[in-house]
Design a protein around this motif. Structure first.
Motif, mmCIF file in Angstrom:
data_model
loop_
_atom_site.group_PDB
_atom_site.id
_atom_site.type_symbol
_atom_site.label_atom_id
_atom_site.label_comp_id
_atom_site.label_asym_id
_atom_site.label_seq_id
_atom_site.Cartn_x
_atom_site.Cartn_y
_atom_site.Cartn_z
ATOM 1 N N PRO A 195 0.344 10.271 4.956
ATOM 2 C CA PRO A 195 1.081 9.050 5.780
ATOM 3 C C PRO A 195 0.849 9.085 7.189
ATOM 4 O O PRO A 195 1.004 10.117 7.955
ATOM 5 C CB PRO A 195 2.736 9.358 5.444
ATOM 6 C CG PRO A 195 2.896 10.672 5.030
ATOM 7 C CD PRO A 195 1.635 11.159 4.543
ATOM 8 N N ASP B 11 5.597 -1.691 2.875
ATOM 9 C CA ASP B 11 6.082 -3.020 3.441
ATOM 10 C C ASP B 11 6.564 -4.289 2.652
ATOM 11 O O ASP B 11 7.523 -4.617 2.785
ATOM 12 C CB ASP B 11 5.082 -3.666 4.414
ATOM 13 C CG ASP B 11 5.477 -4.871 5.030
ATOM 14 O OD1 ASP B 11 6.181 -4.675 5.987
ATOM 15 O OD2 ASP B 11 4.718 -5.742 4.770
ATOM 16 N N ASN C 176 0.562 1.721 2.727
ATOM 17 C CA ASN C 176 1.485 1.127 3.726
ATOM 18 C C ASN C 176 1.713 -0.170 3.395
ATOM 19 O O ASN C 176 3.196 -0.694 3.584
ATOM 20 C CB ASN C 176 0.604 1.216 5.250
ATOM 21 C CG ASN C 176 0.399 2.443 5.813
ATOM 22 O OD1 ASN C 176 0.841 3.469 5.184
ATOM 23 N ND2 ASN C 176 -0.705 2.556 6.571
ATOM 24 N N VAL D 203 1.828 4.242 10.701
ATOM 25 C CA VAL D 203 1.763 2.892 10.034
ATOM 26 C C VAL D 203 2.874 3.129 8.751
ATOM 27 O O VAL D 203 3.884 2.290 8.490
ATOM 28 C CB VAL D 203 0.781 2.132 9.883
ATOM 29 C CG1 VAL D 203 1.099 0.724 9.134
ATOM 30 C CG2 VAL D 203 -0.140 1.923 11.103
ATOM 31 N N SER D 204 2.401 4.193 8.167
ATOM 32 C CA SER D 204 3.366 4.299 6.923
ATOM 33 C C SER D 204 4.788 4.938 7.270
ATOM 34 O O SER D 204 5.755 4.289 6.523
ATOM 35 C CB SER D 204 2.664 5.663 5.994
ATOM 36 O OG SER D 204 1.375 5.369 6.250
#
Length: 805
Positions: free
Chosen positions: A417, A393, A389, A420-421
């Motif tokens: 995942p 980002d 993650n 958040v992923s």
């Protein structure tokens, strides 16, 4: 491993233990017991006692030695001894796992409450709560009565599952059995109610306990800390110290230090002083909690001092310290600690890598992030969700398309995942303007069984900037209504309001805002922008009263929106009130508010007020200068506008395309044609480096046309590097009407009609040229053609304001 060992191995082991134990262990173990002696736990004699003593020694030295001794017990006929089997159950569970312990339990002919409790507890410890509850039901069916330890284990199971009904039933059974004041059960009940977010019930259980031990005190304090009731946690700690019956231990302080980090550094230092005064041993867990507490209080010197007090360290301790330096913005020290951590041969875990990658993302430091990514791959953590993650980002924040490819590649490498992923991927797709792929990822996320949260929905709604995505917004709106009808998330509601407002669909935006249980300044700012966009400036100003009624304070963005509405309405009085509000609330120092005030006063004709506001701006930006130049030029102060442009150059501010539009406007309306042509010719040179746009050519043609230099205007149109639009032809057509050039006017009208046959201004201007030239029939034919093509001219309208004498 088999339960039976070879005879030679067992004999050797027993002899070894006898040498160690001395005369306590008797070598005379009976080969076989009689039928009376083997019936249950009651028949204990010297051989049985000797074997149990041997197993006790095995427990203190090695669990595997206990299993080895069991083979001798089976050969000796002790397999039906209840006390022996009860002792072996936890040994097997710890040494060989729950399956071997279950085989032993299933083979027991005689079981008591200790047997059942031991196997149930083993299942709870390994996380198999369903099987533990199933065994509990079988225990009740067998007629065996649970004791307080059994109920304590079931309450642990209820806490882990957050099963309130199970816990409540168990609580009722404990009361029925008379265990309500038992300290062991009391601690389990406190833990259960705390984890079910029922802190009042947990406090009531704690209050009713007759014998409050360290476990019950620590459990209730932990419950308050987990519920983020920091004040209650500290009050309980003070009460514990005041009682002088039970003193806190390292486990108590480990939980309490989390509350100290949220209360403040003074409280943290006081509790640390208590730890030192009470002589609590600084083990690794307590040391890590202290470092984490000081790190969260941004007292990194104290955190480093605690870390150096003992040599003992692990990855959690290093990660806590690295996290603290990251939170204080000392990224260099965080990286240095990471290097020292590797020198100390402590392998970073996923949390360490995730925190460092987040630092690289925030600073930003792409190359350092890539180096850490390589370390992640070497450590075998590339598939971890938290690390993945952070990497997604990181790569998503950089504009390069190759970096975004790395972002997608990292996401595809995550084994499982989570939300958040997916959200990080969708944010990256939106940021790189891959909106269709973002919607596809949103659908794939739902197909994968991952439920989007408010951040996911807000992120994808922000990507719906173009009107072509209105259908996607409506589908997302339907999904939100279906899944979040009972609990509108304010961020999702604001994103919907903003999306509909950008499309000019203010009706839908207003309807959504009314359905939201709470509205904040972002809600009203989005509505104000949408209303301004479609020209409903009066309704924009009505939002001020709505905000005041709900107690929502304006910020710099909302004030700017309202000032824009005042500028469009020429509502100078309302603008002055907003100016006063911004000064009182401290918003006047914001550059966006100052720029809006300059624009508002300029458009309302109060150029002296605009100058005064501009003079108060400490560091005017390009928007500030453009606002001042625009105000001067629109109020007929053309020389002042050009003078301000020169002041802007001297101040070191770089003009943009808007600045030159304003300068050309001032030159055009001020009759300074040669100066305007010079500015036009130099704007794209190395001096300014501003490329000419079609609007600049329109201003140039208008300037030349007003001065009667029609041939130069035609030459400018023919040499422009763009395909001429209807507007530039219409501009020169207007100049032809002013100067009575019929031939050129007809040519310009013909070119403009080919591009925009529905523009009524073209027909009106051409008809006027014919009328001025005395060709009334041609003028009437032009008006007739206008009606046939239904090119309807909109009626003019204006605002009138009273100017004080």
């Amino acid at each position: 491993m088999s339960l039976l060992r070879s005879t030679n191995c067992t004999t050797h082991f027993l002899r070894t233990e006898m040498k160690i134990s001395g005369p306590i262990l008797s070598p005379c173990l009976p080969r076989k017991l009689g039928p009376v002696q083997r019936e249950g736990a009651g028949s204990f004699f010297s051989g049985d006692s000797c074997l149990l003593r041997l197993l006790e020694l095995c427990k203190t030295r090695s669990l595997r030695k206990g299993i080895c001794a069991h083979s001798s017990a089976i050969k000796s006929g002790f397999q039906d001894q209840l006390l022996l089997n009860n002792f072996l159950l936890p040994v097997y569970a710890s040494c060989y796992g729950i399956n071997q312990a279950r085989k032993l339990f299933d083979g027991m002919n005689i079981r008591d409450v200790a047997s059942w409790t031991s196997i149930i507890s083993a299942y709870v410890r390994c996380g198999n709560h369903e099987e533990a509850l199933d065994l509990f039901e079988k225990m009740l069916g067998s007629g065996c009565v649970p004791n307080e330890f059994t109920y304590s284990v079931i309450l642990q199971c209820a806490s882990a599952l957050r099963n309130y009904n199970l816990g409540e039933r168990t609580h009722a059974l404990t009361v029925k059995c008379g265990f309500e004041c038992n300290a062991v059960l009391g601690s389990s009940l406190i833990d259960f109610y705390s984890k079910c977010n029922m802190l009042e019930e947990a406090s009531q259980i704690f209050t009713n306990l007759d014998d409050k031990d360290i476990v019950s005190w620590t459990t209730i304090i932990c419950g308050c800390v987990e519920a983020e009731d920091w004040g209650e946690a500290m009050w309980l700690y003070a009460s514990m110290l005041a009682s002088k019956v039970v003193l806190p231990n390292e486990f108590t302080y480990t939980k309490l230090l989390k509350a100290c980090a949220s209360i403040g550094s003074n409280c943290s230092r006081l509790v640390h002083a208590h730890i030192i005064r009470l002589g609590i041993k600084l083990n690794l867990v307590l040391k890590t909690s202290l470092v984490d507490m000081y790190s969260k209080c941004h007292r990194m010197a104290d955190a480093l001092k605690v870390m150096k007090q003992t040599l003992e360290s692990d990855v959690m301790l290093w990660t806590a310290l690295i996290t603290g330096y990251c939170q204080t913005g000392d990224y260099k020290e965080a990286i240095t600690l990471f290097q020292q951590m590797e020198v100390a041969k402590i392998s970073p875990n996923s949390f360490t890598f995730a925190k460092l990658i987040n630092v690289c993302s925030d600073v930003p430091l792409l190359m350092l992030g890539k180096q850490i990514h390589s370390r992640v791959i070497k450590s075998g953590l590339a598939h971890d969700a938290s690390v993945g993650n952070a990497l997604v980002d990181l790569y998503a924040k950089f504009p390069s398309e190759s970096d975004f490819v790395d972002c997608v590649r990292v996401f595809e490498g995550i084994v499982s995942p989570n939300v958040v992923s997916w959200t990080a991927l969708i944010v990256g797709l939106v940021r790189h303007e891959h909106e269709p792929e973002a919607f596809a990822a949103f659908e794939a996320m739902r197909v994968d069984g991952v439920c989007p949260n408010s951040f996911t929905l807000s992120a994808i709604l922000k990507g719906c900037g173009s009107p072509k995505f209105v259908a996607h917004v409506q589908m997302l709106h339907a999904y939100i209504l279906k899944t979040m009808l009972d609990e509108w998330d304010i961020s999702v509601g604001n994103s919907l309001v903003d999306a509909y407002s950008r499309y000019g669909r203010v009706g839908e935006a207003l309807s959504i805002s009314r359905e939201m249980p709470l509205r904040d300044v972002w809600t009203y700012t989005s509505l104000a922008k949408g209303l301004n966009q479609i020209g409903l400036h009066r309704r924009t100003l009505d939002m001020i009263a709505c905000m005041h009624g709900e107690g929502v304070l304006m910020d710099d963005f909302s004030v700017s929106c309202f000032l824009s509405a005042c500028a469009s309405l020429a509502a100078v009085e309302m603008g002055k009130q907003l100016h006063s509000y911004s000064a009182k609330s401290g918003l006047g120092s914001w550059i966006s508010v100052s720029n809006s005030l300059i624009d508002m006063y300029g458009k309302c004709g109060s150029i002296n007020e605009a100058r005064r506001v501009f003079a108060e701006v400490k560091e005017p930006n390009i928007v500030s200068w453009n606002g001042l130049i625009s105000g001067l030029a629109s109020n007929g102060q053309f020389s002042g506008a050009l003078s301000s442009f020169e002041d802007m150059r001297l101040a070191g501010a770089s003009p943009d395309g808007v600045t030159f539009l304003l300068v050309l406007y001032a030159c055009s309306h001020g009759g300074l044609v040669d100066m305007g042509v010079e500015y036009f010719n130099t704007m794209s040179s190395d001096l300014y480096g501003v490329p000419c746009q079609p609007d600049h050519y329109v201003c140039l043609v208008d300037m030349l046309g007003r001065a009667g230099r029609l041939e130069e205007a035609v030459c400018a149109i023919q040499t422009m590097p763009f395909q001429p639009g209807a507007l530039i032809y219409k501009t020169l057509l207007g100049a032809c009407k002013v100067h009575g050039n019929l031939l050129l006017g007809e040519c310009m009208a013909r070119c403009a009609m080919e591009l925009d046959p529905m523009d009524p201004a073209i027909y009106v201007l051409l008809a006027g040229i014919y009328d001025d030239a005395g060709k009334l029939e041609m003028g009437e034919q032009t008006r007739k053609l206008m009606k046939e093509r239904r090119a309807i001219k909109c009626p003019g309208w204006s605002w009138m304001r009273n100017t004080p004498k």
